[in-house]
Design an enzyme around this catalytic site. Structure first.
Site, short mmCIF file in Angstrom:
data_model
loop_
_atom_site.label_atom_id
_atom_site.label_comp_id
_atom_site.label_asym_id
_atom_site.label_seq_id
_atom_site.Cartn_x
_atom_site.Cartn_y
_atom_site.Cartn_z
N HIS A 82 0.55 -1.04 -0.30
CA HIS A 82 0.48 -0.17 -0.33
C HIS A 82 1.07 1.12 -0.23
O HIS A 82 2.10 1.26 0.63
CB HIS A 82 -0.66 -0.06 0.82
CG HIS A 82 -1.50 1.18 1.47
ND1 HIS A 82 -3.23 1.50 0.32
CD2 HIS A 82 -2.38 2.01 1.61
CE1 HIS A 82 -3.95 1.88 1.16
NE2 HIS A 82 -2.85 3.19 1.74
N ASP A 161 -15.29 3.36 6.81
CA ASP A 161 -13.99 3.68 6.21
C ASP A 161 -14.34 4.22 5.41
O ASP A 161 -14.29 5.46 4.81
CB ASP A 161 -12.75 2.94 5.69
CG ASP A 161 -11.05 3.59 5.24
OD1 ASP A 161 -10.93 4.34 6.01
OD2 ASP A 161 -11.00 3.29 4.05
N ARG A 168 -13.45 12.82 6.29
CA ARG A 168 -12.24 13.57 6.11
C ARG A 168 -11.93 14.30 4.69
O ARG A 168 -11.08 15.41 5.08
CB ARG A 168 -11.40 12.41 6.61
CG ARG A 168 -11.83 11.82 7.93
CD ARG A 168 -10.89 10.81 8.13
NE ARG A 168 -8.77 11.14 7.78
CZ ARG A 168 -8.54 9.64 7.38
NH1 ARG A 168 -9.12 8.47 7.24
NH2 ARG A 168 -7.45 10.26 7.31
N SER A 183 -7.51 3.76 9.01
CA SER A 183 -7.83 3.68 7.66
C SER A 183 -7.18 2.61 6.69
O SER A 183 -8.07 1.62 6.32
CB SER A 183 -8.31 5.30 6.91
OG SER A 183 -8.45 5.00 5.85
N LYS A 187 -8.41 -1.54 6.08
CA LYS A 187 -8.32 -1.71 5.01
C LYS A 187 -7.97 -3.36 4.97
O LYS A 187 -8.51 -4.43 3.68
CB LYS A 187 -8.59 -1.07 3.76
CG LYS A 187 -9.73 -0.23 3.79
CD LYS A 187 -9.06 1.06 2.30
CE LYS A 187 -8.43 1.70 3.27
NZ LYS A 187 -8.52 3.13 3.13
#
Ligand code: URA
Length: 430
Positions: A82, A161, A168, A183, A187
């Site tokens: 990620h 999320d 946000r 967040s 995931k």
């Protein structure tokens, strides 16, 4: 406890209980708590923070808000990568086929562009027909066939999320370390991976602008991963300047294809092989990082990674002709040139990212559609010598506010007589 009491508690800097957090998250997802109360709650967190335990409780509450993937039918470690988001960051497009060619299994859950940063899903969707929202059985069959699958976050996957992220984005609460950590990790844990390599971007074009904040975010992420029993490596990398030679969507896919055929920008290649090495090592496919990096380089040199890249494009619904015979799907080009001679000492990637949004590569509001074929070519980067009038960027576009984009690009560049010292692409590994 009422929602307002939890907000006041956090606003006053007190520690929340698991029950407080669960009630707020559950209440929000089921529509019992309105946007304005969660916005206030997020702002309270932004200013007061959350400790490790609260961050884990929030992560867990978000995971429990939706469904989880389970890839237990495929033996061995499932690894993902990620990125916290950057400009010109096409590394995921390279890493998935490279690591898959080295025997890793990668269920890759990616996001869309956010603010000035690009998103892997948008890039992939520049290939007409490429589907990122797949039926569950397709996810499993593509993963088994290609060794990787590229997926978007569906409505029922960590919905807390999805909802909180959208809030946000419009309430100035993105850049909060515990909120980013929960967040990302909610995931990653829910998608069924056992290992994660996180490319934590640091610099003007990243959400973490300095190394101090980047290290703090890394600490939160590593703490959360360890509590969840997930193997993790965090690589803090440079996002002060754009990564690679292109910024956009289709043009970044084409740059990735070229890189997979061995023609990669030097810094892009260095970062990609390092991250791939960690993915291979965490997957226990190599005995050392050096061996793992060698395997990744070999996967490109042998053509195995490029073959898997094309195979996946077909499996997810697109036509490889868009890769093998690149199309020009923009109408105009415009160069942004050096205003004096010398060495480029700085290229502010935030400004470059915002410029790309002005010509349609990203969204200004959540509802905006993007132009997948607009983009910026980065002809020169930090450390390069330029003479006055020489092009540094080429904008390729169909419409948009080109004037503002050019001004932003011009203001992103600093040129000096002295050659700057070479700076590392990787700052730290944790
Ligand atoms: N990426 C995410 O998924 N969440 C954040 O909060 C920031 C970057």
């Amino acid at each position: 406890m009422r929602a307002v009491d939890c907000i006041i508690k956090k606003r006053n800097g007190e520690k929340l209980t698991e029950e407080n957090i669960n009630e707020l998250v559950r209440g929000y997802v089921t529509g019992k708590i309105p946007d304005y109360q969660i916005s206030a709650f997020l702002m309270a967190i932004f200013f007061q923070g959350l400790d490790f335990e609260e961050t884990w409780m929030l992560t867990n509450a978000m995971i429990s808000s939706g469904k989880r993937f389970d890839f237990n039918e495929i033996s061995g470690i499932k690894v993902d990568k990620h990125s916290t988001g950057g400009v010109g960051d096409k590394v995921s497009l390279l890493l998935a086929p490279i690591a898959a060619a080295c025997g890793c299994t990668i269920p890759m859950m990616s996001g869309r562009g956010l603010g000035h940063t690009g998103g892997t899903l948008d890039k992939l969707e520049s290939l007409p027909g490429y589907r990122v929202f797949l039926k569950e059985e397709e996810v499993h069959s593509i993963l088994a066939a290609d060794g990787f699958v590229m997926m978007g976050q569906t409505e029922d996957f960590v919905p807390a999320d999805k909802l909180m992220y959208a809030l946000r984005d419009v309430t100035g609460t993105v850049e909060s370390i515990p909120l980013i950590a929960s967040s990302i990790m909610s995931k990653k844990i829910a998608e069924g991976s056992n290992a994660l390599v996180l490319d934590l971007k640091c610099g003007s074009g990243a959400f973490m602008k300095n190394i101090h904040d980047a290290k703090k975010l890394a600490e939160y992420i590593v703490g959360t991963a360890k509590t969840a029993g997930l193997k993790i490596k965090v690589v803090i990398s440079d996002m002060e300047r754009p990564l690679g030679r292109t910024i956009g969507n289709y043009n970044e896919v084409l740059e990735s294809a070229a890189a997979l055929r061995g023609n990669a920008d030097k810094r892009l290649a260095e970062l990609t092989y390092r991250l791939a090495g960690w993915m291979i090592l965490l997957s226990e496919k190599a005995a050392s990082l050096e061996e793992a990096i060698g395997m990744a380089e070999n996967a490109v040199a042998s053509g195995a990674a490029f073959k898997l890249f094309l195979q996946n494009i077909e499996h997810q619904g697109a036509d490889v002709d868009y890769i093998l015979n690149p199309k020009t799907l923009y109408t105009y080009t415009k160069n942004v040139c050096a205003e004096k001679s010398g060495y480029i000492t700085k290229m502010n990637s935030y400004n470059v990212g915002v410029a790309s949004v002005y010509i349609g590569c990203g969204r200004r509001t959540k509802e905006d559609s993007i132009d997948h074929y607009a983009g910026i070519e980065v002809l020169k980067n930090v450390g390069d010598k330029v003479t006055v009038g020489e092009p540094i960027f080429t904008l390729c576009y169909n419409n948009g506010d080109v004037q503002t984009a050019c001004e932003l690009l011009q203001s992103a560049i600093e040129i000096s007589d002295d050659k700057p010292k070479d700076s590392e692409i990787i700052f730290e590994e944790i």
